[in-house]
Scaffold this active site. Structure first.
Site, mmCIF file in Angstrom:
data_model
loop_
_atom_site.group_PDB
_atom_site.id
_atom_site.type_symbol
_atom_site.label_atom_id
_atom_site.label_comp_id
_atom_site.label_asym_id
_atom_site.label_seq_id
_atom_site.Cartn_x
_atom_site.Cartn_y
_atom_site.Cartn_z
ATOM 1 N N GLU A 1 0.832 -1.197 0.000
ATOM 2 C CA GLU A 1 0.000 0.000 0.000
ATOM 3 C C GLU A 1 0.871 1.253 0.000
ATOM 4 O OE1 GLU A 1 -4.020 -1.382 2.260
ATOM 5 O OE2 GLU A 1 -2.255 -1.108 3.488
ATOM 6 N N CYS B 1 -0.818 6.278 9.703
ATOM 7 C CA CYS B 1 0.325 5.562 10.275
ATOM 8 C C CYS B 1 -0.091 4.313 11.023
ATOM 9 C CB CYS B 1 1.022 6.434 11.310
ATOM 10 S SG CYS B 1 1.954 7.743 10.596
ATOM 11 N N CYS C 1 3.644 8.408 0.555
ATOM 12 C CA CYS C 1 4.177 7.565 1.619
ATOM 13 C C CYS C 1 4.359 6.164 1.012
ATOM 14 C CB CYS C 1 3.165 7.558 2.765
ATOM 15 S SG CYS C 1 3.557 6.424 4.074
ATOM 16 N N CYS D 1 5.663 -4.904 16.020
ATOM 17 C CA CYS D 1 5.419 -3.938 17.102
ATOM 18 C C CYS D 1 3.953 -4.136 17.505
ATOM 19 C CB CYS D 1 5.629 -2.503 16.609
ATOM 20 S SG CYS D 1 7.314 -2.174 16.070
ATOM 21 N N CYS E 1 5.478 -6.622 7.332
ATOM 22 C CA CYS E 1 6.606 -6.189 8.161
ATOM 23 C C CYS E 1 6.917 -7.281 9.172
ATOM 24 C CB CYS E 1 6.231 -4.892 8.886
ATOM 25 S SG CYS E 1 7.568 -4.224 9.906
ATOM 26 N N CYS F 1 0.973 -1.900 16.063
ATOM 27 C CA CYS F 1 0.926 -1.547 14.638
ATOM 28 C C CYS F 1 0.215 -2.626 13.809
ATOM 29 C CB CYS F 1 2.349 -1.350 14.127
ATOM 30 S SG CYS F 1 2.436 -0.975 12.366
HETATM 31 N N1 SAH Z 1 9.244 0.662 10.315
HETATM 32 C C1 SAH Z 1 9.408 2.087 10.165
HETATM 33 C C2 SAH Z 1 8.505 2.668 9.104
HETATM 34 C C3 SAH Z 1 7.026 2.614 9.430
HETATM 35 S S1 SAH Z 1 6.529 4.211 9.759
HETATM 36 C C4 SAH Z 1 9.263 2.761 11.498
HETATM 37 O O1 SAH Z 1 8.905 2.092 12.467
HETATM 38 O O2 SAH Z 1 9.564 3.945 11.603
HETATM 39 C C5 SAH Z 1 5.132 3.965 10.651
HETATM 40 C C6 SAH Z 1 5.057 4.938 11.840
HETATM 41 O O3 SAH Z 1 3.756 4.805 12.405
HETATM 42 C C7 SAH Z 1 6.034 4.572 12.946
HETATM 43 O O4 SAH Z 1 6.492 5.748 13.573
HETATM 44 C C8 SAH Z 1 5.155 3.799 13.924
HETATM 45 O O5 SAH Z 1 5.664 3.852 15.225
HETATM 46 C C9 SAH Z 1 3.850 4.509 13.775
HETATM 47 N N2 SAH Z 1 2.669 3.708 14.088
HETATM 48 C C10 SAH Z 1 2.522 2.380 14.068
HETATM 49 N N3 SAH Z 1 1.263 2.038 14.396
HETATM 50 C C11 SAH Z 1 0.608 3.189 14.613
HETATM 51 C C12 SAH Z 1 -0.739 3.501 14.954
HETATM 52 N N4 SAH Z 1 -1.653 2.566 15.079
HETATM 53 N N5 SAH Z 1 -1.083 4.800 15.108
HETATM 54 C C13 SAH Z 1 -0.168 5.770 14.899
HETATM 55 N N6 SAH Z 1 1.093 5.543 14.553
HETATM 56 C C14 SAH Z 1 1.478 4.265 14.416
#
Ligand code: SAH
Length: 337
Positions: free
Chosen positions: A86, A326, A99, A110, A106, A113
């Site tokens: 996506e 995000c 983006c 985490c 992934c 996420c």
């Molecule tokens: N793996 C990389 C790139 C992904 S960016 C990284 O971790 O930076 C995705 C961003 O969204 C990251 O900062 C992550 O911490 C954040 N993120 C993940 N799940 C989220 C959510 N449910 N709401 C808001 N931000 C989230």
């Protein structure tokens, strides 16, 4: 072609062609959206036939598009082997940001996420990452001004391809996007930050800190167990001093990391690091139990940091309704979660 710029040059020079041939082909593909060699009219017919017999021009295909024409469009893109990723297009004032995803799914898992829920399908090649930008530009009929690596995946466990994509994106014979208009966001992989520091690449770096406390970080972000905060912070400081000012992302989650005590810890942790904090209010996902804090607690957290003289911004999340914000990308087709 399934090549980054230097690979294309090497390949064609290896076949006995001058470097400018690679540049011609590259311009056709990345700047004029040529999907086949036959349209490359400044190359002789004979040579076009030769290229056609030996190379394919590969890329991504649009398989779905949600909220077309709005300020946040979510694209479902299909790779050659049928795997989906996506990408999100975001319009804000004069800025057009795309983006991109660097992996399908992934592997980091985490806990908060949604992309983590699907695991890793595969990592993308350089051209597949850059082609997300080209494809969306072509579809919209406009150039984008900024690229962020904040879609699916972790750039620094696929950094060869990411560096190759950055080369295609920044090259004046590629997509021509300023390196300072490009942000790579990492969960904080020490080896990757080191590689970026050593390279001649000058992009903006964002680090998803999310927790100011090592134990909490490890609990919610398993990758933190092998990438200690103190190493990340040391490298971040060097990056800020030598290249560009680092941004720390902090996803603020209700009752998990949203107290003033957490804000204080964060302030202390980042006190000596020239940096900016990007506060991201949690975007809820139907398959995850975490919640977004109230506006009042987000505001209190924000104000505390601001009053501690830290540069801090709250990210306005775009595309929440279509699960394009995000941490919400999970490869679900429109309407299916
Ligand atoms: N793996 C990389 C790139 C992904 S960016 C990284 O971790 O930076 C995705 C961003 O969204 C990251 O900062 C992550 O911490 C954040 N993120 C993940 N799940 C989220 C959510 N449910 N709401 C808001 N931000 C989230």
């Amino acid at each position: 072609m399934r090549y980054s710029l230097h690979q294309a040059e090497e390949r064609l020079i290896g076949l006995g062609f001058p470097k400018y041939r690679a540049e011609q082909v590259f311009k056709w593909i990345w700047q004029k959206n040529a999907g086949e060699f036959s349209v490359m009219t400044n190359i002789s017919k004979e040579l076009r036939g030769y290229f056609n017999d030996r190379f394919v021009i590969a890329g991504v295909k649009i398989a779905g598009l949600q909220c077309e024409g709005t300020d946040a469009e979510k694209y479902l893109l299909e790779l050659e082997d049928g795997v989906n990723v996506e990408s999100v297009y975001i319009r804000e004032g004069g800025r057009r940001t795309i983006c991109v995803s660097c992996q399908a799914g992934c592997p980091l898992a985490c806990k908060f996420c949604a992309t983590g829920l699907i695991g890793l399908k595969r990592s993308l090649h350089a051209y597949e990452i850059a082609d997300q930008v080209r494809t969306i530009q072509e579809k919209r009929g406009e150039k984008c001004s900024n690229v962020v690596f904040m879609g699916m995946g972790e750039p620094f466990i696929n950094y060869d391809a990411v560096f190759g994509a950055l080369e295609i994106m920044s090259s004046p014979i590629g997509l021509g996007i300023g390196r300072r208009h490009t942000t790579v966001s990492t969960v904080g992989i020490v080896e990757g930050i080191e590689a970026l520091l050593k390279s001649s690449i000058r992009v903006k770096l964002a680090i998803s800190l999310n927790f100011a406390d090592e134990e909490m970080r490890q609990e919610f972000m398993p990758v933190a167990r092998t990438n200690p905060l103190k190493d990340i912070l040391k490298l971040a400081k060097t990056y800020s001093l030598k290249k560009e000012m680092v941004t720390f992302e902090y996803v603020i989650i209700k009752d998990i990391n949203d107290s003033i005590r957490d804000a204080r810890k964060l302030m202390v942790l980042l006190r000596n690091i020239p940096s900016k904090i990007n506060l991201i209010p949690y975007n809820e996902h139907p398959r995850l139990p975490y919640r977004r804090p109230s506006e009042k607690s987000i505001d209190a957290f924000f104000t505390y940091l601001l009053e501690s003289h830290h540069t801090v911004v709250i990210r306005k999340s775009r595309g929440q309704r279509i699960l394009a914000a995000c941490g919400q990308l999970s490869g679900a087709k429109a309407g299916i979660i």
